[in-house]
Enzyme design. Structure first.
Site, PDB file in Angstrom:
ATOM      1  N   LYS A 151      33.809  46.911  13.506  1.00 51.42           N
ATOM      2  CA  LYS A 151      32.717  45.937  13.362  1.00 51.42           C
ATOM      3  C   LYS A 151      32.325  45.324  14.703  1.00 51.42           C
ATOM      4  O   LYS A 151      31.148  45.162  15.001  1.00 51.42           O
ATOM      5  CB  LYS A 151      33.126  44.779  12.428  1.00 51.42           C
ATOM      6  CG  LYS A 151      33.211  45.135  10.978  1.00 51.42           C
ATOM      7  CD  LYS A 151      33.157  43.921  10.078  1.00 51.42           C
ATOM      8  CE  LYS A 151      34.063  42.798  10.298  1.00 51.42           C
ATOM      9  NZ  LYS A 151      35.239  42.619  10.894  1.00 51.42           N
ATOM     10  N   ARG A 189      34.350  35.850   3.471  1.00 52.44           N
ATOM     11  CA  ARG A 189      35.661  36.487   3.308  1.00 52.44           C
ATOM     12  C   ARG A 189      36.052  36.634   1.842  1.00 52.44           C
ATOM     13  O   ARG A 189      37.074  37.251   1.529  1.00 52.44           O
ATOM     14  CB  ARG A 189      36.740  35.680   4.040  1.00 52.44           C
ATOM     15  CG  ARG A 189      36.589  35.687   5.559  1.00 52.44           C
ATOM     16  CD  ARG A 189      37.716  34.922   6.217  1.00 52.44           C
ATOM     17  NE  ARG A 189      37.551  34.850   7.651  1.00 52.44           N
ATOM     18  CZ  ARG A 189      37.950  35.764   8.512  1.00 52.44           C
ATOM     19  NH1 ARG A 189      38.549  36.849   8.065  1.00 52.44           N
ATOM     20  NH2 ARG A 189      37.767  35.608   9.808  1.00 52.44           N
ATOM     21  N   ARG A 193      47.607  50.924  18.823  1.00 48.39           N
ATOM     22  CA  ARG A 193      46.695  50.285  19.778  1.00 48.39           C
ATOM     23  C   ARG A 193      47.486  49.639  20.918  1.00 48.39           C
ATOM     24  O   ARG A 193      48.509  48.999  20.706  1.00 48.39           O
ATOM     25  CB  ARG A 193      45.851  49.230  19.055  1.00 48.39           C
ATOM     26  CG  ARG A 193      44.825  48.547  19.927  1.00 48.39           C
ATOM     27  CD  ARG A 193      43.847  47.756  19.074  1.00 48.39           C
ATOM     28  NE  ARG A 193      44.496  46.736  18.247  1.00 48.39           N
ATOM     29  CZ  ARG A 193      43.876  46.039  17.291  1.00 48.39           C
ATOM     30  NH1 ARG A 193      42.587  46.274  17.035  1.00 48.39           N
ATOM     31  NH2 ARG A 193      44.522  45.131  16.590  1.00 48.39           N
ATOM     32  N   ARG A 206      50.516  44.322  21.056  1.00 48.86           N
ATOM     33  CA  ARG A 206      50.536  42.994  20.456  1.00 48.86           C
ATOM     34  C   ARG A 206      51.586  42.903  19.365  1.00 48.86           C
ATOM     35  O   ARG A 206      51.790  43.840  18.590  1.00 48.86           O
ATOM     36  CB  ARG A 206      49.152  42.672  19.866  1.00 48.86           C
ATOM     37  CG  ARG A 206      48.118  42.323  20.894  1.00 48.86           C
ATOM     38  CD  ARG A 206      46.732  42.200  20.319  1.00 48.86           C
ATOM     39  NE  ARG A 206      46.705  41.568  18.993  1.00 48.86           N
ATOM     40  CZ  ARG A 206      45.591  41.322  18.316  1.00 48.86           C
ATOM     41  NH1 ARG A 206      44.422  41.662  18.830  1.00 48.86           N
ATOM     42  NH2 ARG A 206      45.623  40.756  17.136  1.00 48.86           N
ATOM     43  N   ARG A 220      48.096  42.492   6.250  1.00 47.20           N
ATOM     44  CA  ARG A 220      46.700  42.094   6.495  1.00 47.20           C
ATOM     45  C   ARG A 220      45.737  42.975   5.712  1.00 47.20           C
ATOM     46  O   ARG A 220      44.736  42.497   5.164  1.00 47.20           O
ATOM     47  CB  ARG A 220      46.384  42.174   7.993  1.00 47.20           C
ATOM     48  CG  ARG A 220      46.926  40.999   8.799  1.00 47.20           C
ATOM     49  CD  ARG A 220      47.064  41.315  10.271  1.00 47.20           C
ATOM     50  NE  ARG A 220      45.832  41.742  10.912  1.00 47.20           N
ATOM     51  CZ  ARG A 220      45.778  42.377  12.080  1.00 47.20           C
ATOM     52  NH1 ARG A 220      46.893  42.673  12.733  1.00 47.20           N
ATOM     53  NH2 ARG A 220      44.631  42.712  12.618  1.00 47.20           N
TER      54      ARG A 220
END
Length: 213
Positions: free
Chosen positions: A15, A88, A125, A158, A169
């Site tokens: 996004k 959301r 990532r 991270r 999540r």
């Protein structure tokens, strides 16, 4: 005028990349509730002071105040916006229509992708804090393992990009997104793009969707 856009997608679905493309190439204005909140507090406005007191007390900003924030920063006459990160849930989607969009030409674009692919993408990532470059050990590995191609700095994994956190999540996202998609689809305002395609292909598809609206 171009339609108001509501971008819907799981973390890591692309996004942010496409929002930047829409801003740079199509003249859209970006609405991020987090950015607006920080900017309003920095302005020291009456609304900003209200927001600061809510956050200082350790509370989440309620939906009514978020709508107040959006109304204070959106001029739908003559401007096209990207709503990113909001709504959301279904209640927020309905409230956005009723209190902000108020019948304006708008559409929701869903970045459709297998959540297992996203989990793999995010877990692999790696980021370079100084240069801002983002790598993926599978799809875009650095030339030298653990080092940024641009700056040579050490790449960072991270802490919240571990599989358990990412999977949690995604589960939360899935629970909330289905009613939102049903809501927009029922109104004929939902478009889906294959977010597993390349960023270039996704952007071309989004442009076609906007041009045909």
């Amino acid at each position: 005028m171009k339609p108001q856009l509501i971008l819907i997608g799981a973390p890591g679905s692309g996004k942010g990349t496409q929002a930047k493309n829409l801003i740079d190439e199509m003249g859209y204005n970006h609405i991020s509730t987090g950015d607006l909140l920080r900017a309003e507090i920095a302005k020291g406005s009456e609304l900003g002071q209200k927001l600061k007191s809510i956050l200082d007390a350790g509370n989440l900003v309620d939906d009514a105040t978020v709508l107040e924030l959006l109304n204070a920063n959106c001029e739908l006459e003559g401007k096209s916006y990207i709503f990113d990160g909001y709504p959301r849930n279904l209640e927020q989607a309905k409230a956005l229509d009723e209190h902000v969009l108020k019948g304006a030409n708008s559409m929701a674009i869903y970045f459709d992708i297998d959540l297992e692919i996203l989990i793999e993408r995010i877990v692999n990532r790696r980021t370079a804090p100084k240069s801002g470059e983002i790598y993926n050990l599978i799809t875009r590995p650095p030339k030298v393992p653990g080092k940024c191609d641009v700056s040579g700095e050490d790449l960072v994994h991270r802490k919240d990009d571990n599989e358990d956190t990412v999977r949690n999540r995604m589960n939360i996202f899935k629970e909330n997104v289905d009613p939102i998609l049903e809501y927009y689809e029922g109104q004929g305002r939902l478009q889906r793009v294959n977010a597993a395609s390349s960023a270039v292909e996704v952007f071309e598809l989004i442009k076609k969707i906007i041009d045909n609206k």
